[in-house]
Design an enzyme around this catalytic site. Structure first.
Site, PDB file in Angstrom:
ATOM      1  N   TYR A   1       4.628 -57.336 -46.421  1.00 21.03           N
ATOM      2  CA  TYR A   1       4.523 -56.771 -48.010  1.00 21.03           C
ATOM      3  C   TYR A   1       3.492 -56.483 -48.539  1.00 21.03           C
ATOM      4  O   TYR A   1       2.952 -55.476 -48.792  1.00 21.03           O
ATOM      5  CB  TYR A   1       5.506 -56.899 -49.110  1.00 21.03           C
ATOM      6  CG  TYR A   1       7.061 -57.643 -48.984  1.00 21.03           C
ATOM      7  CD1 TYR A   1       7.887 -56.552 -49.308  1.00 21.03           C
ATOM      8  CD2 TYR A   1       6.986 -59.309 -48.535  1.00 21.03           C
ATOM      9  CE1 TYR A   1       9.168 -57.347 -48.512  1.00 21.03           C
ATOM     10  CE2 TYR A   1       8.624 -59.598 -47.749  1.00 21.03           C
ATOM     11  CZ  TYR A   1       9.521 -58.496 -48.406  1.00 21.03           C
ATOM     12  OH  TYR A   1      10.534 -58.548 -48.335  1.00 21.03           O
TER      13      TYR A   1
ATOM     14  N   ASN B   1      16.700 -50.661 -48.183  1.00 23.03           N
ATOM     15  CA  ASN B   1      16.793 -49.827 -46.602  1.00 23.03           C
ATOM     16  C   ASN B   1      18.366 -49.745 -46.465  1.00 23.03           C
ATOM     17  O   ASN B   1      19.482 -51.200 -46.382  1.00 23.03           O
ATOM     18  CB  ASN B   1      15.994 -50.808 -46.136  1.00 23.03           C
ATOM     19  CG  ASN B   1      16.371 -50.386 -44.605  1.00 23.03           C
ATOM     20  OD1 ASN B   1      16.304 -49.056 -44.771  1.00 23.03           O
ATOM     21  ND2 ASN B   1      16.317 -51.077 -43.210  1.00 23.03           N
TER      22      ASN B   1
ATOM     23  N   CYS C   1      13.838 -53.766 -41.289  1.00 23.13           N
ATOM     24  CA  CYS C   1      13.784 -54.999 -42.578  1.00 23.13           C
ATOM     25  C   CYS C   1      13.397 -56.204 -42.375  1.00 23.13           C
ATOM     26  O   CYS C   1      13.103 -56.585 -43.173  1.00 23.13           O
ATOM     27  CB  CYS C   1      14.427 -53.827 -44.135  1.00 23.13           C
ATOM     28  SG  CYS C   1      15.981 -54.245 -43.937  1.00 23.13           S
ATOM     29  N   HIS C   2      14.110 -56.908 -41.723  1.00 21.09           N
ATOM     30  CA  HIS C   2      14.219 -57.862 -41.296  1.00 21.09           C
ATOM     31  C   HIS C   2      13.081 -58.351 -41.118  1.00 21.09           C
ATOM     32  O   HIS C   2      12.398 -59.902 -41.109  1.00 21.09           O
ATOM     33  CB  HIS C   2      15.545 -58.279 -40.406  1.00 21.09           C
ATOM     34  CG  HIS C   2      15.628 -57.642 -38.762  1.00 21.09           C
ATOM     35  ND1 HIS C   2      15.049 -56.375 -39.128  1.00 21.09           N
ATOM     36  CD2 HIS C   2      14.866 -58.229 -37.942  1.00 21.09           C
ATOM     37  CE1 HIS C   2      15.349 -56.190 -37.599  1.00 21.09           C
ATOM     38  NE2 HIS C   2      14.710 -57.046 -36.782  1.00 21.09           N
TER      39      HIS C   2
ATOM     40  N   GLU D   1      14.727 -61.939 -31.553  1.00 18.41           N
ATOM     41  CA  GLU D   1      13.493 -61.160 -31.314  1.00 18.41           C
ATOM     42  C   GLU D   1      12.185 -61.294 -30.159  1.00 18.41           C
ATOM     43  O   GLU D   1      11.823 -61.710 -30.061  1.00 18.41           O
ATOM     44  CB  GLU D   1      13.329 -59.990 -32.421  1.00 18.41           C
ATOM     45  CG  GLU D   1      14.263 -58.553 -32.486  1.00 18.41           C
ATOM     46  CD  GLU D   1      13.535 -58.523 -33.501  1.00 18.41           C
ATOM     47  OE1 GLU D   1      12.341 -57.929 -33.696  1.00 18.41           O
ATOM     48  OE2 GLU D   1      14.394 -57.691 -34.405  1.00 18.41           O
TER      49      GLU D   1
END
Length: 179
Positions: free
Chosen positions: A100, A128, A136-137, A163
């Protein structure tokens, strides 16, 4: 306001609702998530559209464990500030994270400010309306906290692990803003 359309996708993490204005993707929400369909009016029609077929192809590639090499056309219905934050999130590569604080530094630089509130950025990230595609994850706290995912912390952890994100140093917060 233009007619709004929805369609459904079944992901490994449960149902996903897709939204469109007929031309582009305007929403992608895990069913029941916080702020579900918050950019949608009450009037919408369930319909098959080319943008939904393209988005489902993107999701199929993503959930098969590969980074999609395209982005469906998006229409972001939000404030200029949220759009700026969401556009930065679109640059976070598959398998990587950004904090952030890093996003707030980038926004401050874009706007010629000395600093920007990470909390303001957190609000924009949390609202989002095009999850997964606007990733956003992949946004984490500066200290490694996996806070603030409207779809739920368990989904955020699953997505990051899916991922191949290095999870050392990342942790589930004791008190979370996410379900």
């Amino acid at each position: 306001m233009k007619m709004q359309y929805t369609n459904h996708y079944e992901s490994p993490l449960g149902g996903v609702t897709l939204g469109s204005d007929g031309e582009a993707l305007t929403g992608l929400w895990f069913d029941g998530q916080k702020y579900f369909a918050d950019t949608f009016g009450k009037e919408h029609e369930e319909k098959g559209l080319p943008i939904f077929a393209e988005t489902k192809r993107w999701l199929d590639i993503y959930f098969s464990g590969r980074a999609p090499d395209f982005t469906p056309q998006l229409h972001m219905f939000c404030s200029d500030f949220r759009k700026a934050v969401w556009e930065i999130m679109l640059t976070i590569p598959y398998g990587r994270t950004m904090t952030y604080g890093e996003i707030s530094e980038e926004i401050a630089k874009q706007r010629g400010l000395k600093r920007m509130s990470a909390q303001a950025v957190g609000g924009a990230v949390g609202h989002n309306s095009i999850s997964l595609i606007i990733p956003c994850h992949r946004v984490v706290g500066t200290n490694g906290s996996l806070t603030g995912y409207a779809g739920g912390i368990d989904k955020k952890i699953w997505l990051l692990e899916h991922e191949g994100v290095e999870m050392d140093g990342l942790f589930r917060p004791k008190h979370s803003t996410a379900p």
